[in-house]
Scaffold this motif. Structure first.
Motif, PDB file in Angstrom:
ATOM      1  N   ARG A  73       0.817  -1.320   0.024  1.00  0.00           N
ATOM      2  CA  ARG A  73      -0.040  -0.191   0.081  1.00  0.00           C
ATOM      3  C   ARG A  73       0.787   1.358  -0.057  1.00  0.00           C
ATOM      4  O   ARG A  73       0.908   1.767   1.094  1.00  0.00           O
ATOM      5  N   PRO A  74       1.553   1.687  -1.028  1.00  0.00           N
ATOM      6  CA  PRO A  74       2.088   2.958  -1.166  1.00  0.00           C
ATOM      7  C   PRO A  74       1.213   3.979  -1.378  1.00  0.00           C
ATOM      8  O   PRO A  74       0.118   3.841  -1.520  1.00  0.00           O
ATOM      9  N   TRP A  75       1.727   5.264  -0.799  1.00  0.00           N
ATOM     10  CA  TRP A  75       0.730   6.249  -0.763  1.00  0.00           C
ATOM     11  C   TRP A  75       1.216   7.491  -1.893  1.00  0.00           C
ATOM     12  O   TRP A  75       2.373   7.537  -1.930  1.00  0.00           O
ATOM     13  N   PHE A  76       0.094   8.171  -2.503  1.00  0.00           N
ATOM     14  CA  PHE A  76       0.670   9.213  -3.078  1.00  0.00           C
ATOM     15  C   PHE A  76      -0.563  10.549  -2.899  1.00  0.00           C
ATOM     16  O   PHE A  76      -1.650  10.283  -2.410  1.00  0.00           O
ATOM     17  N   TYR A  77       0.050  11.734  -2.818  1.00  0.00           N
ATOM     18  CA  TYR A  77      -0.631  12.903  -2.538  1.00  0.00           C
ATOM     19  C   TYR A  77      -0.885  13.821  -3.765  1.00  0.00           C
ATOM     20  O   TYR A  77      -0.133  13.808  -4.559  1.00  0.00           O
ATOM     21  N   THR A  78      -2.291  14.324  -3.826  1.00  0.00           N
ATOM     22  CA  THR A  78      -2.442  15.235  -4.875  1.00  0.00           C
ATOM     23  C   THR A  78      -3.146  16.491  -4.052  1.00  0.00           C
ATOM     24  O   THR A  78      -3.709  16.392  -3.138  1.00  0.00           O
ATOM     25  N   ASN A  79      -2.959  17.731  -4.751  1.00  0.00           N
ATOM     26  CA  ASN A  79      -3.543  18.927  -4.316  1.00  0.00           C
ATOM     27  C   ASN A  79      -4.125  19.686  -5.638  1.00  0.00           C
ATOM     28  O   ASN A  79      -3.954  19.236  -6.586  1.00  0.00           O
ATOM     29  N   PRO A  80      -4.961  20.812  -5.297  1.00  0.00           N
ATOM     30  CA  PRO A  80      -5.394  21.514  -6.512  1.00  0.00           C
ATOM     31  C   PRO A  80      -4.385  21.855  -7.484  1.00  0.00           C
ATOM     32  O   PRO A  80      -4.743  22.445  -8.677  1.00  0.00           O
ATOM     33  N   HIS A  81      -3.099  21.965  -7.118  1.00  0.00           N
ATOM     34  CA  HIS A  81      -2.127  22.529  -7.732  1.00  0.00           C
ATOM     35  C   HIS A  81      -1.074  21.328  -8.552  1.00  0.00           C
ATOM     36  O   HIS A  81      -0.123  21.863  -9.162  1.00  0.00           O
ATOM     37  N   THR A  82      -1.163  20.264  -8.021  1.00  0.00           N
ATOM     38  CA  THR A  82      -0.251  19.161  -8.546  1.00  0.00           C
ATOM     39  C   THR A  82      -0.747  19.170 -10.222  1.00  0.00           C
ATOM     40  O   THR A  82      -1.892  19.272 -10.487  1.00  0.00           O
ATOM     41  N   GLU A  83       0.348  18.945 -10.950  1.00  0.00           N
ATOM     42  CA  GLU A  83       0.070  18.823 -12.492  1.00  0.00           C
ATOM     43  C   GLU A  83       0.763  17.555 -12.854  1.00  0.00           C
ATOM     44  O   GLU A  83       1.495  16.392 -12.315  1.00  0.00           O
ATOM     45  N   PRO A  84      -0.139  16.987 -13.931  1.00  0.00           N
ATOM     46  CA  PRO A  84      -1.191  17.608 -14.673  1.00  0.00           C
ATOM     47  C   PRO A  84      -2.598  17.220 -13.773  1.00  0.00           C
ATOM     48  O   PRO A  84      -2.342  16.364 -12.834  1.00  0.00           O
ATOM     49  N   ALA A  85      -3.729  17.965 -14.318  1.00  0.00           N
ATOM     50  CA  ALA A  85      -4.771  17.910 -13.538  1.00  0.00           C
ATOM     51  C   ALA A  85      -5.441  16.445 -13.661  1.00  0.00           C
ATOM     52  O   ALA A  85      -6.314  16.029 -12.597  1.00  0.00           O
ATOM     53  N   THR A  86      -5.012  15.669 -14.390  1.00  0.00           N
ATOM     54  CA  THR A  86      -5.340  14.336 -14.666  1.00  0.00           C
ATOM     55  C   THR A  86      -4.539  13.471 -13.780  1.00  0.00           C
ATOM     56  O   THR A  86      -4.880  12.108 -13.816  1.00  0.00           O
TER      57      THR A  86
END
Length: 303
Positions: free
Chosen positions: A112-125
């Motif tokens: 179970r690796p983890w990844f973070y996203t926020n409204p500014h991570t690119e690309p939006a996809t």
């Protein structure tokens, strides 16, 4: 025709939305990268401090490729120890890079690796790419920040019947043991290496013994990151007051040490953003930057 239910005859009343208890700032890409980098730099230094024998026993490692940073631990399934810290933050993510990272964790036996996203991570996809590979959003944290605006001279959170103190060599084992007992982790040798380490400031709140702890790392660029908190208010403990007292002590010390920007998280987010964590951080001068989503595979026994 059956008579209508009473609820169907009554007008629909939509509750008025409540205003957030914390200010929400409009964040742009450059500032979001600075905010995220404050945490990344703290983790890089934290891993540099890990004793070699401890890291070898636990399969603990941190890796860098350009600005990208990710952690691995083969023995402790803890989110921070098996996560990609900043994919899509300093430069746009690619599907090939994502697949390489996933392959790294598979090869290491990390389920179970983890990844973070926020409204500014690119690309939006990016979130779509994660979901297409079977990862799912599993909550997240509110990322908050404040600048170097001074606090009022009078205490914001009076510490009656408790005391907040800096961790010293004499109290470091108690501090490290408290954290391990709260999380049921074997990290005391690692934590002890942080006691007295340059840039790190550790705090312990006492009320008939240790009751809450929190740490702050101030980088050479003046960016201050707050974490290593226990118990996590709203998740591991019902009260937010003790954490607020620790937060005030850290902000005051950080300002005195020349910190330019403070970064922290609300780990028990609320949709209305008007709970005690939001109110307490607002009193300390923090504003909401954005919600950071966390992605991973579901636990094997969740189905």
């Amino acid at each position: 025709m059956q008579p209508a239910a009473l609820s169907e005859l009554q007008p629909l009343v939509t509750p008025e939305p409540r205003s957030p208890a914390i200010g929400i700032d409009e964040i742009f890409g450059d500032l979001s990268r600075v905010i995220e980098r404050a945490e990344v730099d703290a983790w890089l230094d934290l891993y540099r401090a890990a004793p070699a024998d401890f890291a070898a026993r636990q399969g603990l490692a941190i890796a860098e490729d350009g600005d990208l940073v990710w952690t691995t631990c083969t023995t402790i399934p803890f989110i921070h120890f098996n996560c990609v810290k900043n994919l899509g933050v300093d430069s746009a993510a690619t599907e090939s890079r994502l697949d390489t990272l996933l392959r790294h964790y598979r090869d290491a036996g990390i389920l179970r690796p983890w990844f973070y996203t926020n409204p500014h991570t690119e690309p939006a996809t990016l979130s779509c790419w994660l979901e297409a590979r079977g990862l799912q959003r599993q909550g997240g944290w509110e990322r908050i920040f404040r600048d170097a605006t001074p606090l009022p001279a009078e205490p914001l959170f009076p510490t009656e019947d408790v005391s907040v103190e800096r961790v010293t060599p004499a109290t470091a084992r108690e501090w490290a043991g408290f954290i391990d007992s709260q999380y049921r982790l074997p990290t005391s040798p690692w934590l002890l290496a942080l006691a007295g380490r340059r840039g790190w400031h550790h705090y312990m709140l006492r009320r008939d013994g240790a009751a809450a702890v929190r740490s702050m790392f101030i980088g050479t660029d003046g960016m201050a990151w707050s974490g290593i908190d226990a118990p996590v208010p709203g998740i591991m403990a019902p009260s937010f007051d003790l954490d607020a007292m620790l937060g005030e002590a850290m902000v005051r010390d950080g300002l005195a040490a020349g910190a330019k920007l403070f970064v922290a998280d609300i780990e028990a987010p609320q949709a209305e953003r008007d709970g005690p964590a939001y109110r307490n951080y607002a009193r300390l001068g923090f504003k909401l930057a954005y919600f950071r989503s966390h992605y991973s595979y579901l636990p094997a026994n969740s189905g």
